[in-house]
Design a protein around this motif. Structure first.
Motif, short mmCIF file in Angstrom:
data_model
loop_
_atom_site.label_atom_id
_atom_site.label_comp_id
_atom_site.label_asym_id
_atom_site.label_seq_id
_atom_site.Cartn_x
_atom_site.Cartn_y
_atom_site.Cartn_z
N HIS A 74 -5.24 -36.46 -14.59
CA HIS A 74 -4.93 -37.30 -13.43
C HIS A 74 -3.45 -37.63 -13.45
CE1 HIS A 74 -9.13 -37.93 -12.43
NE2 HIS A 74 -9.35 -38.03 -13.73
N PRO A 75 -2.86 -37.94 -12.32
CA PRO A 75 -3.40 -37.90 -10.97
C PRO A 75 -3.46 -36.46 -10.47
CG PRO A 75 -1.10 -38.51 -10.89
CD PRO A 75 -1.48 -38.39 -12.35
N ARG A 76 -4.44 -36.16 -9.68
CA ARG A 76 -4.67 -34.80 -9.20
C ARG A 76 -3.78 -34.48 -8.01
NH1 ARG A 76 -9.13 -31.54 -11.38
NH2 ARG A 76 -9.84 -32.82 -13.09
N SER A 77 -3.34 -33.23 -7.97
CA SER A 77 -2.58 -32.69 -6.85
C SER A 77 -3.19 -31.34 -6.51
CB SER A 77 -1.11 -32.50 -7.24
OG SER A 77 -0.46 -31.65 -6.30
N PRO A 78 -3.32 -31.01 -5.23
CA PRO A 78 -3.90 -29.71 -4.87
C PRO A 78 -3.01 -28.54 -5.27
CG PRO A 78 -3.15 -30.88 -2.91
CD PRO A 78 -3.03 -31.84 -4.06
N ALA A 79 -1.78 -28.81 -5.69
CA ALA A 79 -0.87 -27.73 -6.08
C ALA A 79 -1.12 -27.21 -7.48
CB ALA A 79 0.56 -28.22 -5.96
N ASP A 81 -3.95 -26.45 -10.90
CA ASP A 81 -5.29 -26.32 -11.46
C ASP A 81 -5.37 -27.27 -12.65
OD1 ASP A 81 -6.10 -24.27 -9.71
OD2 ASP A 81 -5.10 -22.78 -10.95
N TYR A 82 -6.51 -27.93 -12.79
CA TYR A 82 -6.67 -28.92 -13.85
C TYR A 82 -7.65 -28.45 -14.90
CZ TYR A 82 -3.77 -32.04 -11.22
OH TYR A 82 -2.69 -32.58 -10.59
N PRO A 83 -7.39 -28.89 -16.14
CA PRO A 83 -6.31 -29.76 -16.58
C PRO A 83 -4.97 -29.02 -16.60
CG PRO A 83 -7.51 -29.00 -18.49
CD PRO A 83 -8.25 -28.47 -17.28
N VAL A 84 -3.90 -29.78 -16.39
CA VAL A 84 -2.55 -29.23 -16.50
C VAL A 84 -2.10 -29.41 -17.94
CG1 VAL A 84 -0.15 -29.49 -15.76
CG2 VAL A 84 -2.01 -29.77 -14.10
#
Length: 141
Positions: A74-79, A81-84
């Motif tokens: 977190h925080p998530r961004s659509p740019a 893929d998670y996890p970063v």
């Protein structure tokens, strides 16, 4: 792990344009001070060691070892893929770079592992440097 499809593009400044132009050619470079020969990153107008304003571009090998990392959820961004996987990589030339780890699962990451640069496309066709496991690393995981 899925690949990133819309990674934000870098926004070069007057000081960082040389770095990002090299990245676009899939080359990793740093500034070498003409006054004291110290390599520095990120790019900046003045050497923090001798205060010289003169520098030249030096191509780097693109290899190094993992100094530290964080697994971001977190925080998530659509740019992204998670996890970063955010990492500090000590390059073989003696400078440290903030980057992302790719082609590795978080459970397989180990401090000190050998890494090699790769380049990922951004939303506008530019590129950013990322690091993955060095296939020449002979130390067992």
């Amino acid at each position: 792990m899925e690949s990133v499809t819309a990674r934000p593009a870098p926004r070069p400044t007057d000081d960082s344009a040389v770095y990002w132009n090299a990245i676009a050619r899939h080359e990793l470079v740093a500034q070498r001070c003409d006054g004291c020969s110290t390599l520095r990153h990120p790019p900046r107008p003045m050497c923090p060691h001798c205060r010289s304003l003169e520098w030249c571009e030096q191509r780097l090998a693109g290899t190094g070892s993992l100094y530290s990392y964080a697994v971001l959820h977190h925080p998530r961004s659509p740019a992204f893929d998670y996890p970063v996987l955010v990492a500090l990589v000590d390059l073989d030339e003696g400078i440290r770079i903030v980057t992302n780890l790719v082609d590795i699962e978080s459970r397989d990451i180990r401090i000190g592992m050998r890494l090699r640069v790769a380049f990922e496309a951004t939303s506008d066709g530019a590129a950013v440097p990322v690091f993955g496991p060095d296939p020449n690393d002979t130390v067992p995981a």
